[in-house]
Design a protein around this motif. Structure first.
Motif, PDB file in Angstrom:
ATOM      1  N   GLN A 186      18.226 -20.872  -3.613  1.00  0.00           N
ATOM      2  CA  GLN A 186      17.491 -22.091  -3.928  1.00  0.00           C
ATOM      3  C   GLN A 186      16.131 -22.073  -3.246  1.00  0.00           C
ATOM      4  OE1 GLN A 186      19.979 -25.421  -2.854  1.00  0.00           O
ATOM      5  NE2 GLN A 186      20.988 -25.411  -4.845  1.00  0.00           N
ATOM      6  N   PRO A 187      15.172 -22.765  -3.797  1.00  0.00           N
ATOM      7  CA  PRO A 187      13.870 -22.862  -3.133  1.00  0.00           C
ATOM      8  C   PRO A 187      14.034 -23.380  -1.712  1.00  0.00           C
ATOM      9  CG  PRO A 187      13.752 -23.770  -5.332  1.00  0.00           C
ATOM     10  CD  PRO A 187      15.204 -23.496  -5.080  1.00  0.00           C
ATOM     11  N   GLY A 188      13.295 -22.750  -0.804  1.00  0.00           N
ATOM     12  CA  GLY A 188      13.418 -23.102   0.604  1.00  0.00           C
ATOM     13  C   GLY A 188      14.485 -22.332   1.337  1.00  0.00           C
ATOM     14  N   GLY A 189      15.294 -21.600   0.611  1.00  0.00           N
ATOM     15  CA  GLY A 189      16.371 -20.838   1.209  1.00  0.00           C
ATOM     16  C   GLY A 189      15.922 -19.513   1.782  1.00  0.00           C
ATOM     17  N   SER A 190      16.878 -18.763   2.296  1.00  0.00           N
ATOM     18  CA  SER A 190      16.600 -17.489   2.942  1.00  0.00           C
ATOM     19  C   SER A 190      17.505 -16.400   2.378  1.00  0.00           C
ATOM     20  CB  SER A 190      16.830 -17.581   4.454  1.00  0.00           C
ATOM     21  OG  SER A 190      15.953 -18.507   5.048  1.00  0.00           O
ATOM     22  N   LEU A 191      17.030 -15.181   2.490  1.00  0.00           N
ATOM     23  CA  LEU A 191      17.800 -14.020   2.051  1.00  0.00           C
ATOM     24  C   LEU A 191      17.308 -12.810   2.836  1.00  0.00           C
ATOM     25  CD1 LEU A 191      19.943 -13.242  -0.112  1.00  0.00           C
ATOM     26  CD2 LEU A 191      18.046 -12.544  -1.586  1.00  0.00           C
ATOM     27  N   ARG A 192      18.229 -11.935   3.174  1.00  0.00           N
ATOM     28  CA  ARG A 192      17.869 -10.720   3.891  1.00  0.00           C
ATOM     29  C   ARG A 192      18.236  -9.509   3.047  1.00  0.00           C
ATOM     30  NH1 ARG A 192      20.504  -7.862   9.180  1.00  0.00           N
ATOM     31  NH2 ARG A 192      18.593  -7.259  10.250  1.00  0.00           N
ATOM     32  N   LEU A 193      17.257  -8.673   2.816  1.00  0.00           N
ATOM     33  CA  LEU A 193      17.478  -7.412   2.108  1.00  0.00           C
ATOM     34  C   LEU A 193      17.489  -6.266   3.108  1.00  0.00           C
ATOM     35  CD1 LEU A 193      15.006  -7.799  -0.908  1.00  0.00           C
ATOM     36  CD2 LEU A 193      17.426  -8.430  -0.805  1.00  0.00           C
ATOM     37  N   SER A 194      18.258  -5.247   2.785  1.00  0.00           N
ATOM     38  CA  SER A 194      18.247  -4.034   3.588  1.00  0.00           C
ATOM     39  C   SER A 194      18.129  -2.825   2.670  1.00  0.00           C
ATOM     40  CB  SER A 194      19.496  -3.922   4.454  1.00  0.00           C
ATOM     41  OG  SER A 194      20.653  -3.826   3.648  1.00  0.00           O
ATOM     42  N   CYS A 195      17.692  -1.724   3.238  1.00  0.00           N
ATOM     43  CA  CYS A 195      17.522  -0.493   2.470  1.00  0.00           C
ATOM     44  C   CYS A 195      17.784   0.686   3.401  1.00  0.00           C
ATOM     45  CB  CYS A 195      16.116  -0.429   1.889  1.00  0.00           C
ATOM     46  SG  CYS A 195      15.719   1.119   1.077  1.00  0.00           S
ATOM     47  N   VAL A 196      18.721   1.515   3.012  1.00  0.00           N
ATOM     48  CA  VAL A 196      19.093   2.670   3.829  1.00  0.00           C
ATOM     49  C   VAL A 196      18.596   3.950   3.189  1.00  0.00           C
ATOM     50  CG1 VAL A 196      20.981   3.946   4.879  1.00  0.00           C
ATOM     51  CG2 VAL A 196      21.156   1.474   4.622  1.00  0.00           C
ATOM     52  N   ALA A 197      17.935   4.766   3.985  1.00  0.00           N
ATOM     53  CA  ALA A 197      17.477   6.076   3.520  1.00  0.00           C
ATOM     54  C   ALA A 197      18.462   7.142   3.976  1.00  0.00           C
ATOM     55  CB  ALA A 197      16.089   6.373   4.071  1.00  0.00           C
ATOM     56  N   SER A 198      18.809   8.052   3.079  1.00  0.00           N
ATOM     57  CA  SER A 198      19.746   9.114   3.418  1.00  0.00           C
ATOM     58  C   SER A 198      19.348  10.391   2.697  1.00  0.00           C
ATOM     59  CB  SER A 198      21.173   8.708   3.027  1.00  0.00           C
ATOM     60  OG  SER A 198      21.282   8.527   1.629  1.00  0.00           O
ATOM     61  N   GLY A 199      19.960  11.483   3.121  1.00  0.00           N
ATOM     62  CA  GLY A 199      19.668  12.764   2.489  1.00  0.00           C
ATOM     63  C   GLY A 199      18.962  13.697   3.460  1.00  0.00           C
ATOM     64  N   SER A 200      18.107  14.537   2.913  1.00  0.00           N
ATOM     65  CA  SER A 200      17.410  15.555   3.705  1.00  0.00           C
ATOM     66  C   SER A 200      16.176  14.948   4.377  1.00  0.00           C
ATOM     67  CB  SER A 200      16.995  16.722   2.803  1.00  0.00           C
ATOM     68  OG  SER A 200      18.121  17.289   2.163  1.00  0.00           O
ATOM     69  N   ILE A 201      16.418  14.204   5.437  1.00  0.00           N
ATOM     70  CA  ILE A 201      15.330  13.509   6.130  1.00  0.00           C
ATOM     71  C   ILE A 201      15.070  14.170   7.468  1.00  0.00           C
ATOM     72  CG2 ILE A 201      14.543  11.342   7.118  1.00  0.00           C
ATOM     73  CD1 ILE A 201      16.409   9.921   5.146  1.00  0.00           C
ATOM     74  N   PHE A 202      13.854  14.633   7.647  1.00  0.00           N
ATOM     75  CA  PHE A 202      13.433  15.170   8.937  1.00  0.00           C
ATOM     76  C   PHE A 202      12.769  14.066   9.759  1.00  0.00           C
ATOM     77  CE2 PHE A 202      12.319  18.196  12.036  1.00  0.00           C
ATOM     78  CZ  PHE A 202      10.990  18.055  12.370  1.00  0.00           C
TER      79      PHE A 202
END
Length: 121
Positions: free
Chosen positions: A13-29
């Motif tokens: 709803q307007p005025g509300g909150s939400l948290r997004l996340s994003c995970v990186a995986s794989g061949s990461i140096f």
């Protein structure tokens, strides 16, 4: 290869909150910057927020003061805390990471698949 997987968005709803996340995986140096973009229906994809590996943050004017980006380097995860959400925040949100797969290799930008955030009463 590097994969970015975003958390599920949602209906808020307007005025509300939400948290997004994003995970990186794989061949990461190493991961340099991480960020969030969004694309509303009928509009071009726009930049929302960015965080460097040292934690420096930048925000689009439209979200400044309402959104907060953070990251957990140990978990290769970036977050977007969205507060005081408005109708105009409705969009598909994409995470983005500038990664390198090995020493001496070039940094490449990778994208998540996108997650829908809908702000509606």
């Amino acid at each position: 290869q590097v994969q970015l997987v975003e958390s599920e968005g949602g209906l808020v709803q307007p005025g509300g909150s939400l948290r997004l996340s994003c995970v990186a995986s794989g061949s990461i140096f190493r991961i340099n910057s991480m960020g969030w973009y969004r694309q509303a229906p009928g509009k071009q994809r726009e930049w929302v927020a960015r965080i460097t590996s040292s934690g420096k943050t930048n925000y689009a004017d439209s979200v400044k003061g309402r959104f907060a980006i953070s990251r957990d380097n140990a978990e290769n995860t970036v977050y977007l805390q969205m507060n005081s959400l408005k109708f105009d925040d409705t969009a598909v949100y994409y995470c983005n990471a500038n990664c390198v797969e090995g020493p001496g290799r070039a940094f490449v930008y990778y994208w998540g698949q996108g997650t829908q955030v809908t702000v509606s009463s």
